[in-house]
Enzyme design. Structure first.
Site, short mmCIF file in Angstrom:
data_model
loop_
_atom_site.label_atom_id
_atom_site.label_comp_id
_atom_site.label_asym_id
_atom_site.label_seq_id
_atom_site.Cartn_x
_atom_site.Cartn_y
_atom_site.Cartn_z
N ASP A 134 -7.20 -6.37 -4.51
CA ASP A 134 -6.95 -5.26 -5.92
C ASP A 134 -6.80 -5.70 -6.71
O ASP A 134 -7.18 -5.59 -7.87
CB ASP A 134 -5.09 -5.21 -5.54
CG ASP A 134 -5.32 -3.22 -4.59
OD1 ASP A 134 -6.32 -2.79 -4.08
OD2 ASP A 134 -4.07 -3.22 -4.43
N GLN A 154 0.95 -1.37 0.01
CA GLN A 154 -0.27 -0.12 -0.41
C GLN A 154 0.66 1.28 0.06
O GLN A 154 0.44 2.41 -0.69
CB GLN A 154 -0.88 0.19 1.28
CG GLN A 154 -2.22 -0.64 1.07
CD GLN A 154 -2.87 -0.62 0.01
OE1 GLN A 154 -3.71 0.62 -0.15
NE2 GLN A 154 -2.43 -1.88 -1.27
N HIS A 192 -53.32 17.73 -0.03
CA HIS A 192 -53.11 16.73 0.96
C HIS A 192 -54.46 15.52 0.47
O HIS A 192 -54.59 14.25 0.14
CB HIS A 192 -51.94 16.76 1.40
CG HIS A 192 -50.92 16.19 0.69
ND1 HIS A 192 -50.54 17.71 0.20
CD2 HIS A 192 -49.38 15.68 0.01
CE1 HIS A 192 -48.91 17.59 -0.36
NE2 HIS A 192 -48.92 16.20 0.10
N HIS A 198 2.30 2.82 -3.29
CA HIS A 198 0.84 3.34 -4.34
C HIS A 198 1.11 5.17 -4.55
O HIS A 198 0.99 5.71 -5.30
CB HIS A 198 -0.55 3.66 -3.57
CG HIS A 198 -1.01 1.86 -4.18
ND1 HIS A 198 -2.10 2.16 -5.06
CD2 HIS A 198 -1.26 1.75 -3.60
CE1 HIS A 198 -2.39 0.48 -5.52
NE2 HIS A 198 -2.36 0.69 -4.17
N GLU A 217 -9.78 1.41 5.21
CA GLU A 217 -9.70 0.91 3.98
C GLU A 217 -9.35 -0.52 3.20
O GLU A 217 -10.69 -0.95 3.18
CB GLU A 217 -9.45 2.17 3.11
CG GLU A 217 -9.86 1.26 0.92
CD GLU A 217 -8.44 2.08 0.22
OE1 GLU A 217 -8.53 1.74 -0.92
OE2 GLU A 217 -7.25 2.58 0.75
N HIS A 218 -8.65 -1.01 3.42
CA HIS A 218 -8.45 -1.98 3.61
C HIS A 218 -7.83 -2.88 5.60
O HIS A 218 -6.97 -1.72 6.25
CB HIS A 218 -6.59 -2.49 2.90
CG HIS A 218 -6.67 -1.73 1.30
ND1 HIS A 218 -6.77 -0.60 1.07
CD2 HIS A 218 -7.48 -2.34 0.17
CE1 HIS A 218 -6.96 -0.88 0.13
NE2 HIS A 218 -7.38 -1.36 -0.59
#
Length: 429
Positions: A356, A255, A415, A258, A322-323
């Site tokens: 991934d 990670q 209504h 990235h 996230e992960h």
């Protein structure tokens, strides 16, 4: 990496802070590009492509010839890997199809729900330091399963004005309608407003840097939906002495490579494991082609020792990764405790890389703590639910008086009248 031992709860917020800029830091730039693209279309997109990507593009649309050329440049081995991943992603997302529901809520009152595809979707695929062709699989495959009519893809060109061959091959394989050589803020703006070349879409999907993330959020102010505020990638691993330190280090580095604004965190009840993982990171990072990027991300990351599982689980939910990799002996307690995570990976032989690429789950996930309120991309992300109802004469008599009373209590006489007229007509029969 920064090692922290038994942090106090009042310090958690500061410790778990992401290394990202605030929206305010870059919102002005994004708004300027949006306003210019809205008024100037392709001319402005070309201007910012030259400014941000350093290349002049005369025709943003990828031609059939370019797709044929790209197909010849992708190796047979990579094509086979992409096809395997596509099959698994297709299998997992096809299984998410659900039947519509139909219920008689009261005698004569029929209600039902039907799902319809979003007709026009835009996919943003990063292509700078890492051409993420895998993200096309994660977005275009479910878009096709959902039945989206128009699937537009934007990806930044390189200095030669081209898109990576694997991106073009995968996009064509997955049924993308049109592919454009446009990246960054200008791509999101083009899909938001539409230009002479790029069609306007109803919903935008895909990850990106912080500028793309803010651009997607700005797009929502102009009537375009987005998948989620997905920003720089992040990973949290919880591990104990049953974990393989080298495996854990490789996951953290996967990670970290990235981008420099990525963040990785290891939480452990074992000080020995923390030390072993740190050593393994120092060794493995030396051989990475993206060593400099990974090192800057590692500098923003944390090794956190917690002395009891309950506190560790609370800290993990506070972070909302996230992960999330769970590599502990008592994995059951951690799995039952997790409420805030994008995607969960369990055991020594389940690297985050599997999600991934090829396990079948979707890798477009909420970051920056948004896992507390957002889901990752799934089949329903490309669909919308519509409700229907049909009421018979018996049905309006069953619920009519309740509607009249509630409408009158809210001061909405029209209504009430809409029901009263119908009830009176039945009385006259």
């Amino acid at each position: 990496m920064n090692k922290i031992y038994n942090p106090k709860k009042e310090d958690w917020k500061a410790i778990l802070e992401r290394p990202t800029k605030t929206v305010a830091d870059i919102e002005a730039t994004v708004n300027q590009v949006f306003e210019e693209v809205k008024g100037g279309g392709d001319t402005i997109v070309k201007k910012y492509t030259e400014k941000f990507d350093g290349v002049s593009i005369t025709d943003f649309l990828v031609s059939d010839d370019e797709i044929v050329e790209a197909n010849s440049l992708v190796s047979v081995e990579l094509k086979e890997a992409i096809l395997l991943a596509k099959e698994n992603i297709d299998t997992f997302h096809s299984a998410q199809k659900t039947e519509g529901i139909e219920v008689e809520t009261s005698p004569g009152v029929q209600c039902w729900q039907v799902k319809r595809p979003i007709q026009k979707v835009g996919l943003y695929i990063p292509g700078g330091t890492a051409p993420l062709f895998s993200t096309i699989l994660m977005l275009a495959v479910p878009a096709n399963i959902a039945g989206c009519n128009e699937i537009v893809l934007c990806s930044p060109p390189n200095k030669e004005g081209k898109i990576h061959p694997a991106i073009l091959y995968t996009a064509n394989l997955c049924g993308v309608t049109k592919i454009f050589k446009v990246g960054g803020i200008q791509a999101i703006a083009a899909m938001t407003f539409g230009t002479e070349s790029v069609p306007q879409v109803y919903k935008i999907f895909g990850p990106g840097n912080q500028y793309v993330t803010v651009a997607k959020q700005i797009a929502t102010k102009h009537g375009v939906a987005i998948d989620m505020p997905a920003g720089p990638s992040e990973l949290l691993v919880v591990a104990d002495d049953t974990a393989n330190a080298e495996f854990v280090a490789s996951d953290l580095l996967s990670q970290a490579e990235h981008g420099i604004d990525s963040q990785v965190i290891l939480v452990s009840l074992s000080k020995v494991l923390l030390e072993n993982v740190e050593k393994a990171i120092e060794e493995q990072i030396q051989d990475l082609p993206r060593k400099e990027i990974a090192q800057q991300a590692i500098d923003n990351s944390k090794l956190i020792y917690i002395e009891d599982a309950e506190t560790a689980q609370e800290l993990i939910n506070e972070y909302g990764p996230e992960h999330y990799i769970v590599c502990v002996e008592d994995e059951g307690s951690y799995l039952s405790a997790i409420t805030n995570a994008g995607s969960v990976f369990i055991g020594n032989y389940t690297p985050e890389s599997a999600g991934d690429y090829a396990s079948g789950t979707n890798h477009t996930l909420p970051t920056n703590g948004y896992a507390k309120q957002y889901s990752g991309v799934n089949l329903d992300s490309f669909m919308k639910s519509m409700t229907f109802q049909k009421i018979s004469k018996q049905g309006i008599q069953e619920i009519g008086s309740a509607i009249e009373l509630m409408a009158e209590a809210e001061g909405l006489q029209a209504h009430k009248n809409a029901v009263t007229l119908r009830l009176n007509s039945l009385d006259d029969e």
